[in-house]
Every structure is written in structure tokens, then in C-alpha cells.
Design a protein around this motif. Structure first.
Motif, PDB file in Angstrom:
ATOM      1  N   ASN A   1       0.852  -1.194   0.000  1.00 25.51           N
ATOM      2  CA  ASN A   1       0.000   0.000   0.000  1.00 25.51           C
ATOM      3  C   ASN A   1       0.891   1.249   0.000  1.00 25.51           C
TER       4      ASN A   1
ATOM      5  N   GLN B   1     -10.325   6.602  -1.238  1.00 26.46           N
ATOM      6  CA  GLN B   1      -9.680   5.630  -2.106  1.00 26.46           C
ATOM      7  C   GLN B   1      -8.555   6.339  -2.859  1.00 26.46           C
ATOM      8  N   ASP B   2      -7.498   5.620  -3.183  1.00 26.37           N
ATOM      9  CA  ASP B   2      -6.373   6.243  -3.880  1.00 26.37           C
ATOM     10  C   ASP B   2      -6.811   6.900  -5.198  1.00 26.37           C
ATOM     11  N   ARG B   3      -7.762   6.263  -5.877  1.00 27.59           N
ATOM     12  CA  ARG B   3      -8.221   6.811  -7.166  1.00 27.59           C
ATOM     13  C   ARG B   3      -9.008   8.111  -6.981  1.00 27.59           C
ATOM     14  N   ASP B   4      -9.511   8.358  -5.747  1.00 29.10           N
ATOM     15  CA  ASP B   4     -10.296   9.574  -5.501  1.00 29.10           C
ATOM     16  C   ASP B   4      -9.448  10.838  -5.572  1.00 29.10           C
TER      17      ASP B   4
ATOM     18  N   LYS C   1     -15.013  13.967  -6.622  1.00 30.90           N
ATOM     19  CA  LYS C   1     -15.018  13.457  -5.251  1.00 30.90           C
ATOM     20  C   LYS C   1     -14.892  14.603  -4.260  1.00 30.90           C
TER      21      LYS C   1
END
Length: 613
Positions: free
Chosen positions: A152, A452-455, A461
């Protein structure tokens, strides 16, 4: 030393009565007994040994002694200057809780009774508080654990400038009891305080500051501080404000530490308004209504008169009130200005949209109007902390808990710009850790702000907001590469697929990289700021006051939460750190923190001593 709380009944001659209150069953002193005049306007409590001292008018006839689980006594004073009292158990009241001042203390923490109901007898801002049922609610928190950067590498979260948790925790401790662990949000406690970070110099309204040292609770671990400083805009240069005071006047607000304190708070805010500002007042109870149309800020008498006429009663149609407030705000919208609703409530919505999910959906829809939302929480006993936090988070705003008029002054005067004027919205942080330097990392707090990492790169977002002059501080605990730790995972190698090993030996001196995204208050596309952090730490004692004080507050929060990650944390250590990191402390907030920690230390020691008996 005991302090008589409340106001003298008159300016007549006074005398001091002292004595001790003991339990009839075992003869031991009873701590926390309420000793008061029958009117309740002058009172005190017994200390840990059951002793008390109270000053009363010369002609006072009797004192009342009340304690949950015991029969209330009224004793004639006569000519006595010393009254020792023996109290007897009452089976009917063993399931009660006593709240004194402006907080609650479970009797089970003293004599082992199971709490069910609450009777509040005390003073909030110098006013008597009557009976109230305890239905306070807090969202559960599962603390962040250590994460492996090989698996992570990214840590992503929204910034949080809320400070409600600290003033709420203070309310519990000042009352003589420890707060519920889920009331302790460590990031809000840290961010209650200002930090002396340098102002932004470029075009960006936010500056990133970092610092690294040994963690005070584990010398083998590192502590990384990420500080954000919002650009401070002088009040005279702030844009015009279109404000709507949305005030809960339902029956649950019919307590002196709620509506009267709320009105006093908004009068303070009214004094800060300029002629170019305007204010409307919307109230809600069983129904909602507009009690003051949008009014220029220089008509202060008119605004205060509208506030003075407010009274509480009825059910709580919070959803309808919010709908009307947004309508009024959009009808008076100032393009390029500060358009904001200031909701003041105990969070008890029970008519219309009432669930957290319903309120969340309503606010998410309404924030598209460009109107921001600030939430001010009041009162005790039925405070819905979880709902108020949700409203502020989803409404592009902030949340503060007002436990006394001094806190109102801090939020609405001292931090006027930061509370009400947004300089950057949807502020997100994402850290990437170098596995060559970091074996594991843990974000301290921010559990309900994780993304979330993609956010991070998703501009749709929602995230946190920063106001004028605001500071945001986040702390990471690092287990450096090569350090043995019980917090590290021990997992057998996989049998049916490759056991991936993170690439090491990249030769970089960097420990991590900080990335920040933000939007302008009226923008829709985010901007990126990035900063690499070199693995170069100083001895803890040589770090800045900012670093050491934030570490002390984090340590305090972990102890209050009885965190599994507290390691060698102690009250004595954090108090010593904070005392040496006060800095200028112009308003005395850091000094107040030290006193609060000392009070918690005494209570923790007393509870530990009682548990051993």
C-alpha cells in the motif's frame, strides 16, 4: 481546590460552610456529591475524599445534598459553619447518571451502577440546567493501523479543519469524567490549535510544511508532521457575506446551555458584520419559518432584536429548515462573495429527513448551489455529534462544538475568517512512501476522512475545505526499514502465486512525497502541489514548538482512546512536552490544554487506583 460554581444569591454578607459527605454503608467519603442551596443557583461538589466548601448568604437556611444512587438530603444550616453529612443508598436511582456543570459523569465510574437515565444539575454559562435524557450519539471509529508501503504505497485522505471533538472532550473532562472513546477524534484535537507555519508565497493559497523526528512514545519509530497553512486574508479584504442563520428552536433546545448560549454566540458574530454583509434568520421546530429577511450587517440592532425573540418548543423538522435556508441563501446569492448557512443545533432531527443518509443526500444536492455550510453544535445529553459532523462534511463546511461563550468567541471572533471564509475547497492529500526507507506507516486520526487512492485525481469526489488563515496538521508514525516491531505483519509465503517483493535499492534519499489537490471556492477543476520529503530527522527535543505540541496532543488523544498504538505514551510525558512547546500562546489555548491533560491524568490515576482495590 474546590471552587464554588454559580452566582451568589445576593450581595448580602456571606459565610463559608465546610464539611465532609460519607457513605452510610462503609463510612467512606463520597466524591462528586452536589452541595447546593435549594434554588440551585449556588453550588459546589465534594472532592475525591468527600470534602466540600461552599459560600452562602448569611441568612441561608439550608443546604441540599444530592448524589445519584443516594437519597437527597436537605440539612438546616442554623449557626453551624461545619456540616458533616451521611448519605444513604436509594435503590430507585441506581440506574441514573449525574451531570454537573456542562458535562456528564457516569456513576458507574465511581460506585459501579449501570447508567440508564441522566439528571443534569449544574450550571452552563452560569445558568441552571434541568432534567434531560442522555441520548448523545457518536460515530464509531476504528483506528488506522500500520500499512506496508510495498503493498500500500499510497495514503489518501481529505483534510479536516473541524475542531468540535476537542471542545467536546474538554466538556467531559472539566465535568469530572472521561469522554467516550468515539468522541475522541485525534485529528480534530490537533487541529483545534493554531500552528505557526509560514504563509504561502506563491499563487497557491496553501503552503506545505514538513518535519521529522523520533516518536516520543517509541524512540525506534519516526513521527512525520505534514502541516498546511492557508493564506490569511485581512478582514477588510474579505468578500461580502450572504449569511443565513439557521437556528434550531425545537423543544430539545429548551435548555439554558443551548438556545440562550446560541443567541449570545450569534450576537458576537453580529458585531463582526460589515455594511456590505447581509444576514437572514431561519428557524425550525415543528415547522420552519423566516423570522428575519436578508438584512444589511450594519443594522445590528434589528438583527439582535430578532435573536432576542427566539424561544424553544416543538418537534425538530430539520430537513424543512435546511431546505428553506438554502432557498433564502440562493435568493440573496452574492456572486464572488461568501454565501453560507450557519446551522446551530444539538443535531436532534426527528421530523422529515432525519437519518444520516437522508440528511447526507439533501446536503450533497444543496451544495451544488455554491452555498457553504457551517455547523455549530450546542448542549449535552442528546447531542447528535455524528449527524452534525456529516452535515458539515457534506456541505462544504466546518463543524465546531460550542460549550461556553469563550468557545463562541474563539470560533466566531478570533477565527472569524477561518470559520466563515473558504479559500480552498475539496482539499485532498496523498502521500507516497519509499519502501527503501519506510517499513510501515500509520496515519494518526482522520479515520472518517480516508479516501480511495483513485479519488485523489477525481475532481467529482468531495473533500475538505480550508478557510482564511486556517492550518491543518497531520501526523504519520513511521517504522523505519530494518526496525523490528510487533506491529509488522507476519504472513506465510504464498503457495500458488509469486511472492512479490517491493523493489528496493532505488537510491533515493526521499522518505515520501506529499501531493495536495485543491479547488478555488468557485472552481470545478483541481490544482496540484507536490513536495518531496528527505529522510532527515532531528532529535525530538530539537524540533519546532509546532511539532512537539502537535505530538503531545496526539499522545493525549491516544491515551483518552486507550489506543492499542499508544505504546510508551504517558500523561506525564505529554504534559512535559506541551509545557515546553507552548510558544507565544497569545490566547492561552495551549495553557488550557496542559491544565486539561493534568485533570485527565488525575482522573486516570484515580480510576486505576480504584480498579486495583
Amino acid at each position: 481546590m474546590l471552587m464554588v460554581m454559580g452566582f451568589q444569591e445576593s450581595f448580602a454578607a456571606v459565610k463559608t460552610i465546610t464539611g465532609k459527605v460519607t457513605d452510610k454503608a462503609d463510612g467512606k467519603g463520597l466524591p462528586g456529591v452536589m452541595v447546593s442551596l435549594p434554588t440551585g443557583k449556588t453550588y459546589t461538589r465534594t472532592d475525591k475524599d468527600g470534602r466540600y466548601s461552599i459560600s452562602v448568604a448569611e441568612d441561608a437556611e439550608s443546604l441540599s445534598f444530592s448524589y445519584i444512587g443516594y437519597k437527597t438530603l436537605r440539612v438546616k444550616i442554623g449557626k453551624f459553619s461545619s456540616l458533616n453529612v451521611v448519605m444513604e443508598h436509594s435503590v430507585q436511582s441506581l440506574n441514573e447518571v449525574v451531570a454537573v456543570g456542562y458535562g456528564t459523569m457516569k456513576k458507574s465510574e465511581i460506585v459501579g451502577a449501570a447508567p440508564a437515565n441522566v439528571m443534569i444539575r449544574g450550571m452552563a454559562s452560569g445558568i441552571w440546567v434541568g432534567p434531560e435524557r442522555n441520548t448523545e450519539s457518536y460515530a464509531g471509529i476504528s483506528e488506522n493501523g500500520f500499512r506496508n508501503p510495498g503493498k500500500n504505497p499510497l495514503s489518501t485522505f481529505a483534510v479536516d479543519v473541524d475542531a468540535a471533538s476537542y471542545s467536546n472532550v474538554r466538556r467531559f473532562i472539566n465535568n469530572g469524567g472521561m469522554p467516550p472513546k468515539d468522541a475522541v477524534r485525534i485529528e480534530e484535537m490537533i487541529n483545534y490549535f493554531d500552528y505557526e507555519y509560514p504563509q504561502p508565497k506563491g499563487n497557491d493559497p496553501v503552503n506545505i510544511v514538513t518535519e521529522i523526528a523520533d516518536a516520543p512514545w517509541n524512540a525506534n519509530h519516526k513521527l512525520v508532521q505534514i502541516g498546511l497553512q492557508g493564506k490569511k486574508i485581512p478582514t477588510d479584504n474579505l468578500p461580502a457575506s450572504n449569511l443565513v442563520f439557521l437556528i434550531d428552536v425545537s423543544g430539545s433546545m429548551n435548555q439554558p446551555n443551548k438556545l440562550p448560549l446560541l443567541i449570545a454566540s450569534f450576537k458576537l458574530l453580529t458585531e463582526q458584520l460589515r455594511p456590505e454583509d447581509k444576514v437572514a434568520i431561519v428557524v425550525y421546530a415543528g415547522n420552519s419559518g423566516l423570522v428575519l429577511p436578508s438584512t444589511p450587517g450594519n443594522e445590528k440592532t434589528k438583527i439582535k432584536e430578532a435573536l432576542n425573540k427566539l424561544s424553544a418548543g416543538g418537534s425538530t423538522a430539520g430537513g424543512a429548515g435546511i431546505q428553506l435556508a438554502y432557498q433564502v441563501a440562493t435568493d440573496n446569492f452574492i456572486k464572488g462573495g461568501n454565501n453560507r448557512i450557519i446551522l446551530a443545533t444539538d443535531g436532534d432531527f426527528n421530523v422529515g429527513a432525519s437519518s444520516d443518509k437522508d440528511m447526507e443526500s439533501l446536503i450533497e444536492e444543496k451544495r451544488k448551489s455554491g452555498v457553504f455550510l457551517t455547523v455549530l453544535g450546542y448542549g449535552m445529553g442528546n447531542m447528535k455529534d455524528s449527524k452534525m459532523e456529516t452535515l458539515a462534511d457534506k456541505g462544504n463546511g466546518n463543524y465546531a462544538y460550542i460549550d461556553n461563550i469563550s468557545e463562541a468567541r474563539k470560533v466566531l471572533i478570533n477565527e472569524f475568517g477561518g470559520t466563515l471564509f473558504t479559500i480552498a475547497k475539496d482539499v485532498k492529500l496523498q502521500l507516497e512512501f519509499n519502501p527503501d526507507k519506510v517499513q510501515a506507516y500509520r496515519l494518526i486520526g482522520y479515520e472518517n476522512r480516508l479516501l480511495q487512492d483513485r479519488d485523489f485525481n477525481d475532481d467529482k469526489k468531495d473533500a475538505g475545505e480550508m478557510g482564511s488563515g486556517h492550518t491543518v496538521t497531520a501526523l504519520y508514525e513511521i517504522i523505519p526499514a530494518g526496525i523490528k516491531s510487533s506491529f509488522l505483519d507476519s504472513v506465510d509465503k504464498l503457495k500458488y502465486q509469486f511472492n512479490k517483493t517491493p523493489v528496493r535499492g532505488n537510491g533515493s534519499a526521499e522518505m515520501l512525497t506529499v501531493k495536495l489537490r485543491y479547488k478555488t471556492p468557485d472552481g470545478h477543476t483541481s490544482k496540484l502541489i507536490s513536495k518531496a520529503v528527505i529522510d532527515q530527522s532531528a532529535p525530538f527535543s530539537h524540533t519546532s514548538n509546532n511539532f512537539r505540541f502537535a505530538a503531545a496532543v496526539a499522545e493525549f488523544g491516544m491515551l483518552l482512546r486507550q489506543s492499542e498504538f499508544k505504546q510508551d505514551a504517558s500523561y506525564g510525558q505529554l504534559i512535559g512536552i506541551a509545557e515546553n512547546a507552548k510558544g507565544k500562546d497569545k490566547e492561552g489555548y495551549r495553557s488550557e490544554f496542559i491544565k486539561l491533560a493534568k485533570s485527565a491524568k488525575l482522573m486516570a490515576e484515580e480510576l486505576l487506583s480504584s480498579a486495583k482495590k
